[in-house]
Design a protein around this motif. Structure first.
Motif, short mmCIF file in Angstrom:
data_model
loop_
_atom_site.label_atom_id
_atom_site.label_comp_id
_atom_site.label_asym_id
_atom_site.label_seq_id
_atom_site.Cartn_x
_atom_site.Cartn_y
_atom_site.Cartn_z
N ALA A 295 0.70 -1.18 -0.04
CA ALA A 295 0.06 -0.18 -0.12
C ALA A 295 0.83 1.25 -0.07
N HIS A 296 1.86 1.28 0.50
CA HIS A 296 3.05 2.46 0.92
C HIS A 296 3.46 2.76 -0.48
N LEU A 297 3.91 1.43 -1.16
CA LEU A 297 4.50 1.54 -2.57
C LEU A 297 3.50 1.93 -3.66
N ALA A 298 2.32 1.74 -3.36
CA ALA A 298 1.31 2.29 -4.29
C ALA A 298 1.23 3.88 -4.00
N GLU A 299 1.33 4.02 -3.08
CA GLU A 299 0.99 5.78 -2.67
C GLU A 299 2.40 6.42 -3.10
N LEU A 300 3.54 5.76 -2.86
CA LEU A 300 4.55 6.57 -3.47
C LEU A 300 4.75 6.68 -5.04
N LYS A 301 4.23 5.47 -5.66
CA LYS A 301 4.09 5.53 -7.13
C LYS A 301 3.04 6.62 -7.77
N ALA A 302 2.03 6.80 -6.92
CA ALA A 302 1.19 7.59 -7.52
C ALA A 302 1.56 9.12 -7.39
N ARG A 303 2.61 9.15 -6.14
CA ARG A 303 3.10 10.54 -6.08
C ARG A 303 4.52 10.78 -6.94
N GLY A 304 4.85 9.68 -7.67
CA GLY A 304 5.78 9.55 -8.42
C GLY A 304 7.39 9.97 -7.79
N VAL A 305 7.43 9.46 -6.70
CA VAL A 305 8.56 9.27 -5.76
C VAL A 305 9.08 8.19 -5.38
N SER A 306 10.39 7.83 -4.91
CA SER A 306 10.94 6.79 -4.35
C SER A 306 11.53 6.89 -3.23
N GLU A 307 12.07 5.92 -2.44
CA GLU A 307 12.74 6.20 -0.95
C GLU A 307 13.99 5.62 -0.96
N SER A 308 15.01 6.22 -0.29
CA SER A 308 16.35 5.71 -0.05
C SER A 308 16.37 4.48 0.70
N VAL A 309 17.33 3.65 0.94
CA VAL A 309 17.55 2.79 1.82
C VAL A 309 17.29 3.23 3.23
N GLU A 310 17.83 4.28 3.69
CA GLU A 310 17.73 4.81 4.83
C GLU A 310 16.27 5.00 5.37
N GLU A 311 15.42 5.65 4.29
CA GLU A 311 14.14 5.97 4.19
C GLU A 311 13.05 4.70 4.30
N ARG A 312 13.72 3.55 3.67
CA ARG A 312 12.84 2.23 3.65
C ARG A 312 12.95 1.62 5.00
N VAL A 313 14.06 1.87 5.77
CA VAL A 313 14.54 1.06 6.84
C VAL A 313 13.63 2.05 7.93
N ARG A 314 13.58 3.41 7.78
CA ARG A 314 12.84 4.18 8.79
C ARG A 314 11.49 3.72 8.76
N PHE A 315 10.80 3.44 7.63
CA PHE A 315 9.30 3.25 7.27
C PHE A 315 8.96 2.03 8.31
N SER A 316 9.84 0.77 7.98
CA SER A 316 9.69 -0.43 8.52
C SER A 316 9.89 -0.44 10.12
N GLN A 317 10.47 0.33 10.48
CA GLN A 317 10.89 0.35 12.01
C GLN A 317 9.83 1.03 12.63
N GLN A 318 9.38 2.17 11.97
CA GLN A 318 8.06 2.94 12.59
C GLN A 318 6.79 2.08 12.53
N MET A 319 6.78 1.37 11.37
CA MET A 319 5.35 0.86 11.10
C MET A 319 5.13 -0.63 11.80
N PHE A 320 6.54 -1.21 11.89
CA PHE A 320 6.37 -2.73 12.53
C PHE A 320 7.11 -2.93 13.70
N GLY A 321 7.81 -2.02 14.16
CA GLY A 321 8.77 -2.27 15.46
C GLY A 321 8.08 -1.81 16.61
N HIS A 322 9.00 -1.72 17.83
CA HIS A 322 8.55 -1.51 19.23
C HIS A 322 7.56 -2.57 19.40
N VAL A 323 7.80 -3.90 19.40
CA VAL A 323 6.96 -4.74 19.80
C VAL A 323 7.27 -5.05 21.36
#
Length: 328
Positions: A295-323
């Motif tokens: 879903a996040h990738l679809a949103e980025l595609k609609a906006r015409g942007v992509s994310e760096s390695v650091e941004e991708r890691v940050r997204f996953s940590q914020q979305m799925f971390g702190h268990v």
């Protein structure tokens, strides 16, 4: 039948991914068949990683033919310890780990004495394709033996623990620490009896453990708790894993890494068909997370942007971390 349907609905609600869904919706969808050799052959993976500046265990030499077995002594000259692997092996089969030399012979990590002729026979078996995917002719690589960080001493038996992170289109999805046991003969392979321990993506803190598909709190050999261990340099592991998308071009992979006491995080190998036991170790379904990433990738595609390695890691940590850690 009604009970099976009810169970399946319950698993689906938790986002548990079955092998059919993994194959159809992720492996076939995101992994081009033409790119499989990059991950199925450890030598090609290593060469790609070195070219990209990604840290891997040093390669001492490659043996491709029976005649080249004569080069063994030259390849291991100056090295008392080393690892021999089939380039296209799977599940840890065919690997020999030499920890030292002993009066003209060799000593394995378990203390077993191995003769020079036995190693030559093992190399011959590797070349014949005994351990390769599909039984095809193979090559043997001889490389640096990883010395695990002391943090694992209390929760691992002999061998080298490794960390697997499943990555979708460059976004870390789920992580697991695999711990060798006596039953697994010091190998970090779940099917041979190693322990799988979930890892919080945000912090690198170990969570629950699973052993032979049973939930456990302590290592069966050391008796120490496997949860609550802080893995060092966790952000380094996450960035290494995320960067493997650019390295191999495959969209759905398992990235296997180790923590060497001197060299830090190193990539061991990549897997285009990562197993599903990681869900048991994390008590969480893969599908919940992969769907969120798509879903996040679809949103980025609609906006015409992509994310760096650091941004991708940050997204996953914020979305799925702190268990929330396990309470005893």
């Amino acid at each position: 039948m009604f009970g099976l349907i009810k169970t399946w609905k319950a698993l689906s609600a938790k986002g548990i991914m079955g092998i059919n869904r993994r194959n159809a919706d992720y492996v076939l969808k995101y992994n081009k068949r033409s790119l499989y050799p990059v991950v199925d052959d450890k030598i090609l993976t290593k060469e790609r990683a070195i070219a990209a500046g990604i840290h891997v265990p040093e390669l001492y030499g490659i043996i491709s033919t029976e005649k080249e077995i004569d080069n063994l002594d030259r390849i291991i000259e100056g090295h008392n310890d080393f690892v021999i692997k089939p380039a296209q092996g799977a599940g840890g089969d065919g690997i020999i780990v030499i920890a030292d030399r002993f009066e003209g012979r060799f000593k394995s990590v378990s203390g077993k004495i191995i003769s020079h002729s036995e190693i030559e026979q093992q190399l011959s078996s590797i070349l014949s394709g005994l351990y390769s995917l599909g039984g095809h002719r193979d090559r043997a690589l001889i490389e640096y033996r990883v010395t695990p960080d002391p943090i694992f001493k209390s929760i691992s038996y002999e061998g080298v623990p490794d960390i697997r992170i499943i990555v979708l289109m460059g976004y870390p999805v789920m992580a697991m620490l695999r711990l060798p046991t006596r039953q697994s003969n010091g190998k970090a392979n779940l099917h041979q009896g190693a322990i799988g321990v979930g890892v919080d993506l945000a912090t690198g803190l170990t969570l629950r453990g699973t052993w032979l598909n049973n939930r456990i709190a302590k290592h069966p050999d050391t008796g120490n708790p496997v949860d609550g261990v802080q893995l060092p340099d966790w952000d380094g592991f996450m960035k290494l894993a995320a960067g493997c998308y650019e390295l191999c071009g495959l969209g759905y992979i398992g990235v296997d890494m180790v923590l060497d006491v001197d060299k830090g995080p190193l990539i061991l190998e990549l897997n285009a068909r990562p197993g599903l036991n990681i869900q048991i170790a994390n008590d969480c379904g893969l599908a919940l997370r992969t769907t969120a990433i798509e879903a996040h990738l679809a949103e980025l595609k609609a906006r015409g942007v992509s994310e760096s390695v650091e941004e991708r890691v940050r997204f996953s940590q914020q979305m799925f971390g702190h268990v929330t850690p396990v309470e005893h």
